[in-house]
Design an enzyme around this catalytic site. Structure first.
Site, PDB file in Angstrom:
ATOM      1  N   LEU A  94      58.297  80.856  59.699  1.00  0.00           N
ATOM      2  CA  LEU A  94      59.057  81.946  60.321  1.00  0.00           C
ATOM      3  C   LEU A  94      58.138  83.020  60.888  1.00  0.00           C
ATOM      4  CD1 LEU A  94      61.788  82.502  57.550  1.00  0.00           C
ATOM      5  CD2 LEU A  94      62.172  81.523  59.835  1.00  0.00           C
ATOM      6  N   GLY A 111      56.433  86.346  60.968  1.00  0.00           N
ATOM      7  CA  GLY A 111      56.092  87.243  59.863  1.00  0.00           C
ATOM      8  C   GLY A 111      55.759  86.529  58.569  1.00  0.00           C
ATOM      9  N   GLY A 128      53.148  84.723  58.047  1.00  0.00           N
ATOM     10  CA  GLY A 128      51.709  84.865  57.802  1.00  0.00           C
ATOM     11  C   GLY A 128      50.836  83.841  58.505  1.00  0.00           C
ATOM     12  N   LYS A 129      51.367  83.163  59.498  1.00  0.00           N
ATOM     13  CA  LYS A 129      50.605  82.114  60.192  1.00  0.00           C
ATOM     14  C   LYS A 129      49.312  82.679  60.785  1.00  0.00           C
ATOM     15  CE  LYS A 129      54.148  81.296  62.930  1.00  0.00           C
ATOM     16  NZ  LYS A 129      55.082  82.256  62.328  1.00  0.00           N
ATOM     17  N   SER A 161      57.325  76.831  65.739  1.00  0.00           N
ATOM     18  CA  SER A 161      57.673  75.399  65.890  1.00  0.00           C
ATOM     19  C   SER A 161      58.826  75.039  64.953  1.00  0.00           C
ATOM     20  CB  SER A 161      56.456  74.495  65.681  1.00  0.00           C
ATOM     21  OG  SER A 161      55.595  74.907  64.646  1.00  0.00           O
TER      22      SER A 161
HETATM   23  P1  ADP Z   1      53.203  85.251  61.722  1.00  0.00           P
HETATM   24  O1  ADP Z   1      51.947  84.925  62.474  1.00  0.00           O
HETATM   25  O2  ADP Z   1      53.676  84.121  60.856  1.00  0.00           O
HETATM   26  O3  ADP Z   1      54.299  85.789  62.593  1.00  0.00           O
HETATM   27  P2  ADP Z   1      51.685  87.484  60.730  1.00  0.00           P
HETATM   28  O4  ADP Z   1      50.433  86.834  60.228  1.00  0.00           O
HETATM   29  O5  ADP Z   1      51.640  88.136  62.080  1.00  0.00           O
HETATM   30  O6  ADP Z   1      52.870  86.406  60.682  1.00  0.00           O
HETATM   31  O7  ADP Z   1      52.191  88.559  59.689  1.00  0.00           O
HETATM   32  C1  ADP Z   1      52.282  88.303  58.298  1.00  0.00           C
HETATM   33  C2  ADP Z   1      52.306  89.603  57.523  1.00  0.00           C
HETATM   34  O8  ADP Z   1      52.474  89.302  56.149  1.00  0.00           O
HETATM   35  C3  ADP Z   1      51.025  90.411  57.680  1.00  0.00           C
HETATM   36  O9  ADP Z   1      51.350  91.776  57.724  1.00  0.00           O
HETATM   37  C4  ADP Z   1      50.281  90.055  56.378  1.00  0.00           C
HETATM   38  O10 ADP Z   1      49.401  91.099  55.990  1.00  0.00           O
HETATM   39  C5  ADP Z   1      51.425  89.916  55.391  1.00  0.00           C
HETATM   40  N1  ADP Z   1      51.116  89.056  54.241  1.00  0.00           N
HETATM   41  C6  ADP Z   1      51.311  89.353  52.945  1.00  0.00           C
HETATM   42  N2  ADP Z   1      50.911  88.376  52.129  1.00  0.00           N
HETATM   43  C7  ADP Z   1      50.452  87.401  52.941  1.00  0.00           C
HETATM   44  C8  ADP Z   1      49.883  86.106  52.693  1.00  0.00           C
HETATM   45  N3  ADP Z   1      49.715  85.633  51.465  1.00  0.00           N
HETATM   46  N4  ADP Z   1      49.522  85.370  53.749  1.00  0.00           N
HETATM   47  C9  ADP Z   1      49.693  85.836  55.009  1.00  0.00           C
HETATM   48  N5  ADP Z   1      50.221  87.032  55.324  1.00  0.00           N
HETATM   49  C10 ADP Z   1      50.593  87.824  54.290  1.00  0.00           C
END
Ligand code: ADP
Length: 211
Positions: A33, A35, A37-38, A106
């Site tokens: 999804l 957010g 963390g990808k 995806s």
């Molecule tokens: P995506 O690319 O999936 O849309 P983002 O990487 O942009 O998501 O954002 C993920 C958010 O979640 C960031 O603010 C990150 O700091 C937070 N977060 C908290 N714990 C984790 C974790 N274990 N792995 C990845 N992101 C994390």
């Protein structure tokens, strides 16, 4: 295809390029999804691989949408085309011997199966970046969930468009339960354990080559 004459036999091939680089190409495909963390995990994995002297390329869905995919929206057909192009670009990098990190929601099993086929199954490692919708929504890194809930964005995954979780991801990371550092270490450890898989060779070959 009519009137198309590929010249694959004339161009420098993958094996030769991998020899030049001293590594093997592979695609780490991050799905999950918005957010979840990808990008966060992939960026740190990339940094860590780079510090080991491994050539990488991170292809982030959002970045790709500002360039090669700037003409695509979020309806089902555009999403499929977004993934098709991301997979084709990933394939080009992998054919060059580059360790490629592709990040894209995806959202469906079918789209990811297509990506796996385009890239080739043995070069494709599926990483499920898993976080419940309410956690992603509370993070709302890009403010998109708020917009989607307010009806300002349509077809937002998890709100009014589906996300089908991978059934058998190669790596499953629950980012609401583990720190970013733990998730990154899990990916790196999985790469190193990948006996017989190219990613494993990538890491080891390169380490062997260093003084
Ligand atoms: P995506 O690319 O999936 O849309 P983002 O990487 O942009 O998501 O954002 C993920 C958010 O979640 C960031 O603010 C990150 O700091 C937070 N977060 C908290 N714990 C984790 C974790 N274990 N792995 C990845 N992101 C994390």
């Amino acid at each position: 295809m009519k009137n198309i004459h590929p010249v694959f036999d004339q161009i420098v091939g993958r094996a030769e390029k991998e020899k030049i680089l001293g590594q093997r190409g592979v695609v780490l495909w991050f799905t999950g999804l918005s957010g979840a963390g990808k990008t966060t995990v992939a960026a740190q994995v990339e940094r860590s691989l780079a510090s080991r002297g491994i050539l990488t390329q991170l292809l982030d869905g959002d970045n790709i949408r500002t360039g090669i995919n700037s003409n695509l929206g979020f309806i089902e057909d555009d999403r499929r085309e977004n993934i098709r192009r991301l997979a084709e670009v990933s394939r080009l990098f992998v054919q060059c011997g580059v360790v490629t990190l592709a990040c894209a929601i995806s959202p469906t099993l079918e789209m990811r199966a297509m990506a796996r086929q385009i890239i080739s199954p043995e070069d494709f490692i599926e990483i499920f970046i898993d976080s419940p919708l309410d956690v992603c929504e509370s993070r709302d890194v890009k403010g998109l969930y708020r917009k989607a809930r307010a009806g300002e964005m349509k077809h937002f995954t998890g709100i009014d468009a589906p996300f089908e979780a991978p059934l058998e991801p190669d790596i499953h990371l629950r980012t609401h339960e583990f720190s970013v550092g733990d998730c990154v270490r899990t990916v790196l450890a999985a790469l190193e354990r990948w006996g017989g898989r190219k990613a494993f060779e990538t890491v080891n070959k390169h380490e062997n080559r260093r003084p």
